[in-house]
Design a protein around this motif. Sequence first.
Motif, mmCIF file in Angstrom:
data_model
loop_
_atom_site.group_PDB
_atom_site.id
_atom_site.type_symbol
_atom_site.label_atom_id
_atom_site.label_comp_id
_atom_site.label_asym_id
_atom_site.label_seq_id
_atom_site.Cartn_x
_atom_site.Cartn_y
_atom_site.Cartn_z
ATOM 1 N N THR A 126 0.812 -1.219 0.000
ATOM 2 C CA THR A 126 0.000 0.000 0.000
ATOM 3 C C THR A 126 0.850 1.275 0.000
ATOM 4 O O THR A 126 0.371 2.318 -0.423
ATOM 5 N N CYS A 127 2.062 1.208 0.507
ATOM 6 C CA CYS A 127 2.893 2.426 0.569
ATOM 7 C C CYS A 127 4.083 2.378 -0.379
ATOM 8 O O CYS A 127 4.294 3.304 -1.154
ATOM 9 N N VAL A 128 4.877 1.318 -0.285
ATOM 10 C CA VAL A 128 6.161 1.321 -0.996
ATOM 11 C C VAL A 128 5.978 1.127 -2.505
ATOM 12 O O VAL A 128 6.540 1.880 -3.308
ATOM 13 N N ARG A 129 5.150 0.134 -2.901
ATOM 14 C CA ARG A 129 4.971 -0.087 -4.357
ATOM 15 C C ARG A 129 4.398 1.164 -5.051
ATOM 16 O O ARG A 129 4.900 1.556 -6.115
ATOM 17 N N PRO A 130 3.378 1.825 -4.484
ATOM 18 C CA PRO A 130 2.879 3.039 -5.151
ATOM 19 C C PRO A 130 3.939 4.145 -5.266
ATOM 20 O O PRO A 130 3.963 4.870 -6.259
ATOM 21 N N LEU A 131 4.822 4.248 -4.276
ATOM 22 C CA LEU A 131 5.867 5.284 -4.360
ATOM 23 C C LEU A 131 6.823 4.971 -5.512
ATOM 24 O O LEU A 131 7.293 5.881 -6.215
ATOM 25 N N ILE A 132 7.078 3.685 -5.704
ATOM 26 C CA ILE A 132 7.982 3.279 -6.798
ATOM 27 C C ILE A 132 7.321 3.601 -8.143
ATOM 28 O O ILE A 132 7.959 4.163 -9.042
ATOM 29 N N ALA A 133 6.023 3.281 -8.234
ATOM 30 C CA ALA A 133 5.303 3.561 -9.492
ATOM 31 C C ALA A 133 5.276 5.071 -9.747
ATOM 32 O O ALA A 133 5.501 5.523 -10.877
ATOM 33 N N ARG A 134 5.036 5.838 -8.676
ATOM 34 C CA ARG A 134 4.961 7.298 -8.822
ATOM 35 C C ARG A 134 6.300 7.885 -9.272
ATOM 36 O O ARG A 134 6.354 8.916 -9.933
ATOM 37 N N ALA A 135 7.388 7.212 -8.900
ATOM 38 C CA ALA A 135 8.718 7.694 -9.320
ATOM 39 C C ALA A 135 9.031 7.267 -10.752
ATOM 40 O O ALA A 135 10.142 7.498 -11.249
ATOM 41 N N GLY A 136 8.067 6.601 -11.412
ATOM 42 C CA GLY A 136 8.271 6.175 -12.800
ATOM 43 C C GLY A 136 9.143 4.936 -12.905
ATOM 44 O O GLY A 136 9.726 4.650 -13.952
ATOM 45 N N LEU A 137 9.252 4.182 -11.809
ATOM 46 C CA LEU A 137 10.100 2.982 -11.802
ATOM 47 C C LEU A 137 9.226 1.736 -11.696
ATOM 48 O O LEU A 137 8.051 1.818 -11.335
ATOM 49 N N ALA A 138 9.826 0.582 -12.000
ATOM 50 C CA ALA A 138 9.058 -0.664 -11.937
ATOM 51 C C ALA A 138 9.715 -1.615 -10.932
ATOM 52 O O ALA A 138 10.951 -1.772 -10.930
ATOM 53 N N CYS A 139 8.850 -2.232 -10.094
ATOM 54 C CA CYS A 139 9.342 -3.251 -9.163
ATOM 55 C C CYS A 139 9.811 -4.454 -9.970
ATOM 56 O O CYS A 139 9.240 -4.758 -11.016
ATOM 57 N N LYS A 140 10.805 -5.130 -9.470
ATOM 58 C CA LYS A 140 11.393 -6.349 -10.046
ATOM 59 C C LYS A 140 12.339 -6.072 -11.215
ATOM 60 O O LYS A 140 13.075 -6.957 -11.608
ATOM 61 N N THR A 141 12.302 -4.853 -11.782
ATOM 62 C CA THR A 141 13.301 -4.549 -12.815
ATOM 63 C C THR A 141 14.164 -3.364 -12.349
ATOM 64 O O THR A 141 15.354 -3.515 -12.122
ATOM 65 N N ASP A 142 13.522 -2.211 -12.151
ATOM 66 C CA ASP A 142 14.299 -1.035 -11.703
ATOM 67 C C ASP A 142 14.698 -1.164 -10.231
ATOM 68 O O ASP A 142 15.811 -0.837 -9.840
#
Length: 407
Positions: A126-142
Amino acid sequence: MKINVVGLGYIGLPTALSLAAGGWSVVGTDKNEALLQKLASGEVTFEEKGLPELFSRAKQSGNLKFSSSCVPADVYIVAVPTPYLKDSKRIDPRFVNAAVEDVLKVCSPGAILAVESTIAPGTMDTCVRPLIARAGLACKTDVHIAHVPERIIPGNMLYELTHNSRTIGVDDPAVGETLKTVYRAFCQGEMVVTSIKTAEMTKVVENTYRDINIAFANELARLCYRGGMDVNEIIRVANMHPRVNILSPGPGVGGHCISVDPWFLVGDYPDVVNLILQARRINDGMPAFVLERVSELMEQRGISISEVGFYGLTYKENVDDVRESPTLQLYECMKKHLAEGARFYDPMVKTTLVERQYFGLDAFLKGLKLVVVMVAHDELKANTEMLSDKLIFDTRNCVSGKNVIKL
Ligand SMILES: NC(=O)c1ccc[n+]([C@@H]2O[C@H](COP(=O)([O-])OP(=O)(O)OC[C@H]3O[C@@H](n4cnc5c(N)ncnc54)[C@H](O)[C@@H]3O)[C@@H](O)[C@H]2O)c1
């Protein structure tokens, strides 16, 4: 690999030092400039057995730097506070969010972002994944995210850092293996790789389990007192049963873990929790119970409030951590009932936290008729003869004698 430890408090500092002493290149980051200055001058920032020696080894390794901002690194370990919101009881994620945002500004592609702070189950989603998306990055790759909760106990941190097992929650098992390599610099315990949500919940469950078991002992203390029974003797005898292991009652539960983490479950699952909420209430009610017992003793023995002293301000023995401490809860309770006038003292606490706080045992004890033992510091156990002419209300079952009254 270069590691950036973000947050250099009770958890982050020993972790950063252990990683550096274990051979990794480490930058420790904290927002608190005064803390960084103290570390830069070669001083550790809190009392913990073996910490100054570990600090020397980390410095001598040449692997350790400090910084007030995050730096490019391969692995980030976030160890910032995670309080709960007093009204909703849900986690207050603002420190974690701020630290993650700072990391995301500088991290290189493929970096691992491991949150060590204790978080409510689901916080990474709920917190960390959305912050990553908002930074224009992707989990598991960036960025690879992980939750690696810490289990160490203040007072025995460095032993436990080395010997405890660890839980590593990840999306990708390969990231779990990399983190095992990182922590292997100092951790000899087993490392279990699991899912992120399992790791989140496991840590909160561990502390909730402790809270509930302490609450059982505390409730026994209250009902044994009402029934004129000796709770400590009853627990001693009951524990001779091969499948019974009751904990010791005490004046309440403090610290940044056991008295906080169960609230995350209460806040997120208010219509489900029952036992967990009751345990929190029982433990939070103990400082007021201690106060009731103190006023009864004062009335029975004709003792005035200025002749009462509370020994111990920390939340447990032989540490300097006062967060959520039962004595401070009790102090607040006294102020609310305008029952001020008692003295306070703690050999581990060097700053003024309460009114009428003393900084020497002799001065504290002079003129007291009733000493309430709130914390079983070694100093007290080594000086019990100084209490022989006083009435002692021992909430920690750590002193004995004819003048001692137990919880
Ligand atoms: N203290 C314990 O015994 C213990 C044990 C297990 C787990 N934990 C968990 O570990 C986490 C950290 O606890 P702690 O006791 O080390 O807290 P702490 O308050 O001692 O330290 C946290 C540090 O983080 C720093 N900080 C806050 N925001 C920051 C940011 N955005 N960037 C950089 N630094 C920042 C603060 O200045 C502080 O020095 C919590 O989630 C806690 O529940 C604590």
